[in-house]
Scaffold this active site. Structure first.
Site, mmCIF file in Angstrom:
data_model
loop_
_atom_site.group_PDB
_atom_site.id
_atom_site.type_symbol
_atom_site.label_atom_id
_atom_site.label_comp_id
_atom_site.label_asym_id
_atom_site.label_seq_id
_atom_site.Cartn_x
_atom_site.Cartn_y
_atom_site.Cartn_z
ATOM 1 N N ASP A 271 0.772 -1.243 -0.013
ATOM 2 C CA ASP A 271 0.052 -0.003 0.004
ATOM 3 C C ASP A 271 0.741 1.212 0.134
ATOM 4 O OD1 ASP A 271 -2.256 1.479 -0.031
ATOM 5 O OD2 ASP A 271 -3.208 0.265 1.834
ATOM 6 N N ASP B 244 -10.806 1.773 -3.026
ATOM 7 C CA ASP B 244 -11.231 1.433 -1.759
ATOM 8 C C ASP B 244 -12.671 1.346 -1.612
ATOM 9 O OD1 ASP B 244 -8.979 1.211 -0.513
ATOM 10 O OD2 ASP B 244 -8.768 3.315 0.359
#
Length: 696
Positions: free
Chosen positions: A451, A519
């Protein structure tokens, strides 16, 4: 195939259906001739023989025609190359040689004042042409350094047409990859990122059409940049109506590299293709190119995963993960991923980043006992990391506060309570290599979700002689670290994530197995995101999750498990809800959907994609064709009273063949499915269905 004209100064690069031609004038001016349908060498020579327009004092005959415009001389367009050295700025080159090696053409030039070698590289990959530049300081050891203020990868010249239209993908966090089309007007339109990563705001891709191309018909010119840092693509409508596309790393002309004698800079690949099959044809060409030339192990399908983030957030424990793993395995999940908070003192987003060892209170025996249990359940095991970041509240930052990007005397800006490590530093690279290598060796870890949750803000490098190089050096260090880890741990798969789709590009995809698309896991929002994503990237890399309803991550929308699954079946299926709160009937239904996905997975992940109806319509649908198998996913957003959803016309079938529906046994004629369409039977709001056909 690369063919050379009789005078040795005309080159024709051809694939199966397209050609690209360029020529060198007697004045060493490299001019574009053709990009489009396949032509013969005689056609390229005829184009080369056409005279250039007369030159005027306020216009340049080169503008809009050069392959790689440099700064200076008789040109006024935005330069692809801007060099400064010993008080002299700009370039003036002479041709050195052309080298052909298989499907690669290298054209070499020299700037005698700067003692700079410029090499323009062309590589054919099916219908795709890869282009990049190599810039080399060829002066003696005592020659002055050269500063590359701008070093683009390529300039693409489009044929003369009227009314060019630009397609681009824009967005923001949780709303990435939104397709928009607009008319190209005079002047330069610039998209890009000044954030240090690819960015949620724009994907490094453009497509241009001039004569009203549709999804399946018309000429489309498309370009994509293979770079994961700050970047820039400029689309210029020039005064004479011509259009050029220029792109490369870095967002402005503030400087990218300082070359000492003997040093070189290799720009990222800027790939381009032409298709006469409309936007869908261009997309399928991009997908085939990435599966064959970009994505690692692209012929291997990706597993169904479960990720624990939405179930646990930062409040995790080993036993809790085991409980989730048991439920995931029972529904057929193949890869179990522990997300954030397994390491350091990570009990919130305020601490622990940088300390890549398991939290002893939560995992007293490290990750191996849990990983072994997950493997015993028949699943692979994965973890989440964010190596490029550090929390001020961490052992790493307390030991090395100088390792972050910062400017002396300025505040260190925090987002999400974290700072960005200066990955360009060799000591930072070595620290991360040692920690991550040891981590992957400490337990049977099969997958890493990598990430990147904040942009560059204070990209300073105290003590560095040329701190501006941090922008490019960070990306090259990232690539080097991932490459090194993959070489040392070849069985580990990697996923690129940046707060969702903030780092999705051909550069990162050449070293990762899939990307986290967004997301936003709401199934209706995802249809729009996935529609845009598919303009460039294939379903094989598009991670898509089924999460809880109401949607707890963002908008609270309520949707059926059917609608959520059919939305996620469009890519690499994942599950991210709190399985401990799912009922027995929901778990059983989820298991049936997982079983179905495993059956259709080769078609979805490896097949040709057809966008049948866009998500802006009440009824939307996509189709995948792989060999004799066809899969159609259809979604009904809403239904008005008394209104029947339209039929869905399929694509890519043989009109003379027959196709049996796998679920009903009904036999359909290919011509009927193509020209009259399929009745979906969907009704009401947020309904969805899967249709499977086999050619008989």
């Amino acid at each position: 195939m690369i063919e050379v004209g009789e005078n040795g100064r005309t080159w024709l690069l051809s694939g199966l259906t397209s050609s690209y031609a360029l020529r060198l004038t007697d004045d060493d001016e490299l001019l574009h001739l053709h990009w489009g349908p396949r032509i013969a060498p005689a056609d390229a020579e005829a184009l080369a023989a056409e005279p250039l327009p007369a030159e005027r004092s306020f216009e340049s005959r080169l503008d809009g025609r050069e392959e790689y415009p440099v700064e200076g001389g008789r040109r006024f367009v935005s330069p692809a190359l801007s060099v400064r050295g010993a008080g002299v700025r700009g370039s003036e080159w002479r041709f050195s040689e052309a080298v052909i090696d298989g499907d690669e053409l290298r054209l070499r030039f020299a700037d005698d004042v700067h003692q700079l070698g410029v090499e323009l590289v062309y590589r054919t990959r099916g219908v795709v042409i890869e282009r990049f530049a190599v810039l080399r300081h060829e002066g003696p050891a005592d020659a002055p350094e050269l500063e590359l203020l701008r070093a683009d990868s390529a300039t693409w010249t489009l044929p003369s047409r009227e009314h060019w239209r630009l397609s681009q993908l824009h967005g923001r966090w949780a709303a990435e990859s939104r397709l928009v089309r607009s008319e190209i007007t005079y002047g330069e339109k610039v998209i890009g990122s000044r954030r240090g990563h690819t960015g949620h705001q724009h994907l490094p891709w453009v497509a241009l059409d001039a004569e009203g191309a549709t999804e399946e018909r018309g000429d489309v010119y498309s370009c994509a940049l293979a770079w994961s840092g700050s970047w820039r693509i400029g689309v210029s409508g020039l005064p004479d109506g011509s259009v050029q596309i220029t792109g490369g790393s870095g967002h402005d002309d503030s400087g990218q590299a300082l070359l000492a004698p003997g040093e070189e800079l290799v720009t990222p690949v800027f790939a381009g293709l032409w298709s006469d099959g409309g936007f869908g044809g261009a997309s399928r060409a991009w997908h085939a190119y990435q599966r064959e030339h970009v994505i690692p192990d692209a012929d291997v399908t990706r597993p169904v995963l479960y990720n624990s983030w939405e179930a646990t957030r930062f409040d995790i424990s080993e036993e809790q993960q085991r409980a989730l793993a048991g439920r995931a395995a029972a529904m057929g999940v193949e890869l179990f991923v522990v997300d954030d908070a397994w390491f350091g003192q990570r009990v919130s987003d305020r601490a622990g980043l940088g300390d890549w060892t398991p939290n002893p209170d939560r995992f007293p025996g490290g990750l191996k006992p849990l990983a072994d249990d997950v493997h015993a359940l028949g699943m692979r095991f994965g973890i989440w990391v964010e190596p490029e970041m550090v929390n001020p509240d961490s052992d790493l930052y307390r030991a090395h506060p100088d390792w972050v990007q910062h400017h002396p005397g300025r505040k260190r800006t925090e987002f999400r309570n974290q700072l960005v490590l200066n990955l360009a530093r060799e000591d930072v690279q070595e620290y991360l290599w040692e920690r991550l290598d040891a981590l992957l060796a400490s337990a049977p870890i099969d997958y890493v979700k990598w990430d990147f949750n904040r942009c560059f803000t204070d990209a300073g490098w105290p003590g560095e002689r040329y701190p501006q190089r941090i922008w490019n050096a960070h990306v090259h260090a990232l690539y080097g670290l991932v490459d090194r880890l993959r070489a040392a741990h070849p069985s580990v798969a990697f996923e690129s994530c940046s707060g969702g789709g903030g780092r999705t590009d051909l550069g990162i995809l050449s070293r990762t197995d899939q990307v986290w698309t967004s997301d936003n896991t709401d199934p209706l929002d995802r249809l729009t995101i996935q529609h845009g994503f598919s303009q460039l990237h294939p379903a094989r890399v598009m991670a898509a999750w089924v999460t809880d309803s109401p949607n707890t991550q963002l908008n609270g929308r309520v949707s059926s498990l059917r609608f959520r699954f059919v939305s996620a079946l469009a890519g690499v299926l994942g599950i991210g809800g709190d399985l401990t709160q799912w009922s027995a009937s929901e778990l059983a239904e989820a298991g049936e959907w997982v079983d179905l996905y495993k059956e259709i997975r080769p078609v979805v992940q490896l097949g040709d994609l057809y966008r049948l109806r866009p998500p802006s319509d009440a009824l939307s649908a996509v189709q995948y064709v792989h060999g004799d198998e066809t899969v159609v996913l259809a979604w009904l957003r809403a239904q008005s009273y008394g209104e029947q959803p339209p039929r869905v016309r399929l694509r890519g079938l043989d009109p003379a063949a027959t196709y049996v529906c796998r679920s009903t046994g009904v036999v359909h004629r290919g011509a009927v499915l193509l020209h009259h369409g399929l009745r979906t039977g969907l009704r009401g709001d947020l309904d969805a269905a899967v249709f499977r056909f086999r050619r008989v």
